[in-house]
Scaffold this motif. Sequence first.
Motif, mmCIF file in Angstrom:
data_model
loop_
_atom_site.group_PDB
_atom_site.id
_atom_site.type_symbol
_atom_site.label_atom_id
_atom_site.label_comp_id
_atom_site.label_asym_id
_atom_site.label_seq_id
_atom_site.Cartn_x
_atom_site.Cartn_y
_atom_site.Cartn_z
ATOM 1 N N ILE A 1 41.118 0.130 12.822
ATOM 2 C CA ILE A 1 40.026 -0.587 12.172
ATOM 3 C C ILE A 1 40.590 -1.900 11.632
ATOM 4 N N PRO A 2 40.322 -3.026 12.301
ATOM 5 C CA PRO A 2 40.958 -4.297 11.932
ATOM 6 C C PRO A 2 40.505 -4.877 10.602
ATOM 7 N N ASP A 3 39.190 -4.786 10.294
ATOM 8 C CA ASP A 3 38.672 -5.652 9.226
ATOM 9 C C ASP A 3 37.720 -4.978 8.242
ATOM 10 N N ALA A 4 37.696 -3.669 8.151
ATOM 11 C CA ALA A 4 36.702 -3.008 7.304
ATOM 12 C C ALA A 4 37.358 -2.062 6.300
ATOM 13 N N HIS A 5 36.571 -1.677 5.288
ATOM 14 C CA HIS A 5 36.976 -0.689 4.294
ATOM 15 C C HIS A 5 36.087 0.544 4.436
ATOM 16 N N GLY A 6 36.554 1.672 3.878
ATOM 17 C CA GLY A 6 35.735 2.872 3.872
ATOM 18 C C GLY A 6 36.576 4.097 3.587
ATOM 19 N N PHE A 7 36.126 5.249 4.108
ATOM 20 C CA PHE A 7 36.817 6.515 3.897
ATOM 21 C C PHE A 7 37.117 7.166 5.240
ATOM 22 N N ALA A 8 38.355 7.670 5.371
ATOM 23 C CA ALA A 8 38.786 8.379 6.576
ATOM 24 C C ALA A 8 38.728 9.875 6.317
ATOM 25 N N ILE B 1 40.913 13.528 3.139
ATOM 26 C CA ILE B 1 39.916 12.509 2.810
ATOM 27 C C ILE B 1 40.638 11.410 2.035
ATOM 28 N N GLY B 2 40.531 10.192 2.510
ATOM 29 C CA GLY B 2 41.201 9.099 1.810
ATOM 30 C C GLY B 2 40.609 7.763 2.204
ATOM 31 N N PRO B 3 40.868 6.724 1.413
ATOM 32 C CA PRO B 3 40.300 5.406 1.702
ATOM 33 C C PRO B 3 41.034 4.729 2.857
ATOM 34 N N PHE B 4 40.333 3.854 3.559
ATOM 35 C CA PHE B 4 41.019 2.985 4.514
ATOM 36 C C PHE B 4 40.649 1.536 4.218
ATOM 37 N N LYS B 5 41.508 0.638 4.632
ATOM 38 C CA LYS B 5 41.312 -0.796 4.444
ATOM 39 C C LYS B 5 41.676 -1.503 5.744
ATOM 40 N N PRO B 6 41.460 -2.806 5.856
ATOM 41 C CA PRO B 6 41.765 -3.509 7.105
ATOM 42 C C PRO B 6 43.193 -3.247 7.583
ATOM 43 N N PRO C 1 25.328 -2.015 6.381
ATOM 44 C CA PRO C 1 24.151 -2.043 7.262
ATOM 45 C C PRO C 1 24.540 -2.248 8.720
ATOM 46 N N ASP C 2 25.572 -3.066 8.969
ATOM 47 C CA ASP C 2 25.960 -3.343 10.340
ATOM 48 C C ASP C 2 27.342 -3.997 10.337
ATOM 49 N N LEU C 3 28.286 -3.393 11.049
ATOM 50 C CA LEU C 3 29.635 -3.949 11.183
ATOM 51 C C LEU C 3 29.965 -4.025 12.670
ATOM 52 N N PRO C 4 29.637 -5.133 13.325
ATOM 53 C CA PRO C 4 29.903 -5.251 14.767
ATOM 54 C C PRO C 4 31.395 -5.105 15.072
ATOM 55 N N GLY C 5 31.700 -4.251 16.042
ATOM 56 C CA GLY C 5 33.083 -4.099 16.492
ATOM 57 C C GLY C 5 34.034 -3.571 15.445
ATOM 58 N N ARG C 6 33.548 -2.716 14.529
ATOM 59 C CA ARG C 6 34.421 -2.243 13.449
ATOM 60 C C ARG C 6 35.623 -1.468 13.977
ATOM 61 N N ASP C 7 35.412 -0.644 15.026
ATOM 62 C CA ASP C 7 36.422 0.312 15.460
ATOM 63 C C ASP C 7 36.990 -0.011 16.837
ATOM 64 N N MET C 8 38.306 0.011 16.946
ATOM 65 C CA MET C 8 38.971 0.026 18.249
ATOM 66 C C MET C 8 39.385 1.468 18.525
ATOM 67 N N VAL C 9 38.956 2.007 19.657
ATOM 68 C CA VAL C 9 39.191 3.411 19.984
ATOM 69 C C VAL C 9 39.929 3.492 21.313
ATOM 70 N N LEU C 10 41.089 4.152 21.309
ATOM 71 C CA LEU C 10 41.903 4.339 22.503
ATOM 72 C C LEU C 10 42.079 5.843 22.703
ATOM 73 N N SER D 1 47.409 -5.172 16.898
ATOM 74 C CA SER D 1 47.319 -6.373 17.743
ATOM 75 C C SER D 1 47.536 -6.019 19.209
ATOM 76 N N LYS D 2 48.428 -5.077 19.472
ATOM 77 C CA LYS D 2 48.657 -4.628 20.843
ATOM 78 C C LYS D 2 47.417 -3.909 21.392
ATOM 79 N N ILE D 3 46.744 -3.152 20.524
ATOM 80 C CA ILE D 3 45.525 -2.456 20.950
ATOM 81 C C ILE D 3 44.436 -3.466 21.293
#
Length: 314
Positions: A55-62, A68-73, A93-102, A145-147
């Motif tokens: 998650i490059p640029d968002a905050h929340g909970f994992a 259960i814990g917080p995440f940050k960019p 409400p809307d976070l375009p491209g929040r997640d990179m999933v491999l 960055s590699k992802i």
Amino acid sequence: MRIASDFPLSVSETFTATREQIVLPGSSSYLIRRDHYPNPICIWNYHPEWEIHFIPDAHGFAYVGDYIGPFKPGHLVLAGTNLPHNWITPGAPDLPGRDMVLQFDADALMGVRAVCPEFEVLHRLRSFAERGIEILGPEAHEIGSKILALHERKDRAGLGLFIEILNAIEDAPQKRLLASEHFISVYNQLSDRRHRRIDQAIQIMQSNPGAQMHEVAAEVDLEPSAFSRAFRRLTGMNFSDYSRSLRVWRARTLLSESEMPITDICFEAGFNNLSNFNRYFRMETGLTPRAYRKAARIRAKSVIAPQSSHSIRP
């Protein structure tokens, strides 16, 4: 660090997780995508494939197993086979491209290490992936960055970078395990037999898309009613809907990758008449089979065309 929740997840509650169906593209070793948030597939889910989540640029909970814990960019996690997980950004409400999933089938890749010994790294990561690990420090951003670069490459020479990402995760000096040993021990005991039977059922359906529920239930040694309940609980879909989606996926592959007549594809994909095939295909894709094939060919030409120019990207 572990953060307690006012409503901690019990092992039994993890059975409400939805099984995400992952289909790797073509002969690729991995699937990489960028997801918007919120997203219908951004739910409490699990799958046999391993997942690297950045998650490059968002905050929340994992949420990973009972962690259960917080995440940050710059948040980066590797989750292993059937480990339930989700990432929530409350109130967004809307976070375009929040997640990179491999995502990738680690067991299959470990099976070819005689041909590609670079995948030996997966054996060394297995015990970490089982509980989920978070990469900490500046290395998380570097691997992220590699992802991002791998996502940009699409199908062009991405395997070397994929292996580089796996090795960078192993070499990262700051890592922490997420799900507890107790959770993994109890969860595996309770879920292993159930997962094996449903995974076996899905394999049967993939090899025989027209199989009926009572036939598949008998193959995995369950009564139809018990099988139906377990299937819905572990996939989030009833048997008929899942089977239909699987048959449409098979048809989409044949339409885009073969010259087989559409009528033959109808029956090869497990449909018993052309009318149902056309109706369900359009319901799933928004296109008729003929229109889908035409669109797939246009896309293929657009991918091939740049390779004949003098501006090929390395």
